[in-house]
Design a protein around this motif. Structure first.
Motif, PDB file in Angstrom:
ATOM      1  N   LEU A  23       0.843  -1.191   0.000  1.00 15.33           N
ATOM      2  CA  LEU A  23       0.000   0.000   0.000  1.00 15.33           C
ATOM      3  C   LEU A  23       0.876   1.236   0.000  1.00 15.33           C
ATOM      4  O   LEU A  23       2.050   1.182   0.406  1.00 15.33           O
ATOM      5  CB  LEU A  23      -0.914   0.002   1.222  1.00 15.33           C
ATOM      6  CG  LEU A  23      -1.936  -1.138   1.317  1.00 15.33           C
ATOM      7  CD1 LEU A  23      -2.717  -1.027   2.619  1.00 15.33           C
ATOM      8  CD2 LEU A  23      -2.870  -1.129   0.116  1.00 15.33           C
ATOM      9  N   PRO A  24       0.347   2.350  -0.438  1.00 11.93           N
ATOM     10  CA  PRO A  24       1.127   3.591  -0.350  1.00 11.93           C
ATOM     11  C   PRO A  24       1.463   3.936   1.089  1.00 11.93           C
ATOM     12  O   PRO A  24       0.800   3.496   2.039  1.00 11.93           O
ATOM     13  CB  PRO A  24       0.204   4.634  -0.994  1.00 11.93           C
ATOM     14  CG  PRO A  24      -0.732   3.852  -1.833  1.00 11.93           C
ATOM     15  CD  PRO A  24      -0.937   2.551  -1.134  1.00 11.93           C
ATOM     16  N   ALA A  25       2.487   4.732   1.255  1.00 18.59           N
ATOM     17  CA  ALA A  25       2.900   5.103   2.614  1.00 18.59           C
ATOM     18  C   ALA A  25       1.856   5.940   3.317  1.00 18.59           C
ATOM     19  O   ALA A  25       1.823   5.980   4.559  1.00 18.59           O
ATOM     20  CB  ALA A  25       4.226   5.858   2.547  1.00 18.59           C
ATOM     21  N   THR A  26       0.967   6.576   2.570  1.00 21.03           N
ATOM     22  CA  THR A  26      -0.071   7.399   3.194  1.00 21.03           C
ATOM     23  C   THR A  26      -0.973   6.564   4.086  1.00 21.03           C
ATOM     24  O   THR A  26      -1.392   7.016   5.165  1.00 21.03           O
ATOM     25  CB  THR A  26      -0.902   8.086   2.101  1.00 21.03           C
ATOM     26  OG1 THR A  26      -0.028   8.776   1.215  1.00 21.03           O
ATOM     27  CG2 THR A  26      -1.882   9.076   2.710  1.00 21.03           C
ATOM     28  N   ALA A  27      -1.278   5.332   3.671  1.00 26.89           N
ATOM     29  CA  ALA A  27      -2.131   4.479   4.489  1.00 26.89           C
ATOM     30  C   ALA A  27      -1.476   4.156   5.821  1.00 26.89           C
ATOM     31  O   ALA A  27      -2.127   4.194   6.877  1.00 26.89           O
ATOM     32  CB  ALA A  27      -2.440   3.193   3.722  1.00 26.89           C
ATOM     33  N   GLY A  28      -0.195   3.857   5.807  1.00 23.52           N
ATOM     34  CA  GLY A  28       0.491   3.574   7.065  1.00 23.52           C
ATOM     35  C   GLY A  28       0.583   4.786   7.958  1.00 23.52           C
ATOM     36  O   GLY A  28       0.424   4.682   9.186  1.00 23.52           O
TER      37      GLY A  28
END
Length: 373
Positions: A90-95
């Motif tokens: 997933l993109p880092a934004t989700a984390g």
């Protein structure tokens, strides 16, 4: 007087069948069409007769069983299901969002339990609240928010150019990540980094042989890269060690040109390098390695062969030097004796001439030996 002979017919035979010539043997009838039957199978396979319950006098033929050819054993191969496939990330934004939500949940739970200091509550602009204390509900909220924050921030990973992540979960391959930059990966997955850049390796001196079987030591330059990360890391214990052994095996099968033989055509050296590259690439292809070139960069004789060649060259130089010294001494002696006799300084007979030549030769050789080469 007439004698009448009556033939006795066995009871087992009917009146219409002729009598058996041999009473103690059982005969077997063979149908005529079996004698002229063509075998539809063109391959000549030996038949093994197998008799199953043959009874005398019934005409039952033996049954023939064609043996089943044994299947050849194939060489062990890498599991075809083990191949590189992209992993789910997933993109880092989700984390970051998940981690921020977990941290916010911890702060909210602290305010709810009343353990958040008043100054911190004022800084966060939270309304004044006495607090309900630390109960089971507050501890459960702490656990949930903390787990969310750990999963969010713990799954952040940074992908680099020329590097890849091989992911696994409980010993099972879950995919390969070749993306660059910041991303979110499941923190429960085991990550193994592998270099997928174009790499070169200069080997140590390896044993080889030329066309005549003379032992050599060859240093090769190998240009390669990892093409399938799953097979390179999971299909074999150490792919770099396997590559070195395959290069050594290829050197044992290809005749290398001897040192000093580079004055020949360049096509010969190119053909040997192409043969080494082809053999090595075929050996390492099943483990996910791609080989571009295997080029010998230094070829030298083995230590024992080099020592023998050095001794031979020294002996040849000594013999050449001795021949030149002897020629010079003979010329000097001949010139000296000729001058003495031509100018009439001495009168020499054959015995005296031989003695003078012997003495001059010994003197000149001793002088040359003292001077050194």
């Amino acid at each position: 007087m007439s004698t009448t002979t009556t033939s006795q017919t066995p009871e087992s035979e009917g009146p219409g069948r002729p009598a058996r010539l041999i009473q103690n043997e059982a005969t077997t009838e063979i149908p005529v069409h079996l004698l002229f039957r063509d075998d539809p199978d063109p391959v000549s396979v030996p038949l093994r007769p197998t008799v199953v319950g043959r009874r005398q006098g019934t005409g039952e033929q033996p049954r023939f069983r064609r043996p089943t050819p044994a299947k050849p054993r194939s060489a062990p191969q890498i599991d075809l299901d083990l191949a590189e496939r992209p992993a789910r990330v997933l993109p880092a934004t989700a984390g970051v969002l998940a981690g921020a939500c977990g941290a916010a949940g911890c702060v909210a739970t602290s305010w709810w339990a009343g353990v958040l200091p008043k100054l911190a509550a004022a800084a966060l602009r939270l309304p004044a609240y006495a607090g309900a204390g630390l109960g089971p509900a507050q501890w459960a909220a702490y656990a949930g928010a903390g787990a969310l924050g750990m999963v969010g921030f713990g799954g952040l990973a940074r992908g680099r150019t020329g590097q890849a992540w091989v992911l696994g979960l409980f010993g099972r391959y879950r995919g390969t990540v070749r993306r660059t930059g910041l991303m979110w990966v499941n923190p429960l997955l085991l990550r193994r980094r592998v270099d997928v850049r174009l790499r070169h390796w200069r080997s140590e001196p390896m044993p080889a042989a030329d066309g005549n079987g003379v032992p050599l030591r060859v240093v090769v330059l190998v240009v390669w890269r990892v093409r399938d990360t799953a097979r390179a890391l999971l299909g074999i214990e150490d792919h770099e060690t396997y590559l070195r052994e395959c290069v050594e095996a290829a050197l044992a099968r290809v005749a290398v040109e001897t040192p000093g033989g580079g004055r020949g055509p360049v096509e010969a050296a190119d053909s040997r390098a192409a043969a080494l590259t082809r053999l090595t690439a075929a050996d390492v292809a099943p483990v996910g390695i791609e080989v571009f070139s295997v080029q010998p960069v230094r070829v030298e004789y083995a230590p024992e062969v080099a020592a023998a060649i050095h001794r031979r060259r020294i002996a040849a130089l000594d013999a050449r030097q001795r021949a030149s010294v002897l020629t010079s001494v003979v010329d000097s002696v001949e010139d000296t004796v000729t001058r003495l006799t031509v100018r009439g300084l001495v009168e020499l007979d054959d015995y005296e001439r031989k003695a003078l030549v012997k003495d001059l030769t010994v003197a000149f050789c001793s002088g040359r030996g003292d001077q050194g080469p």
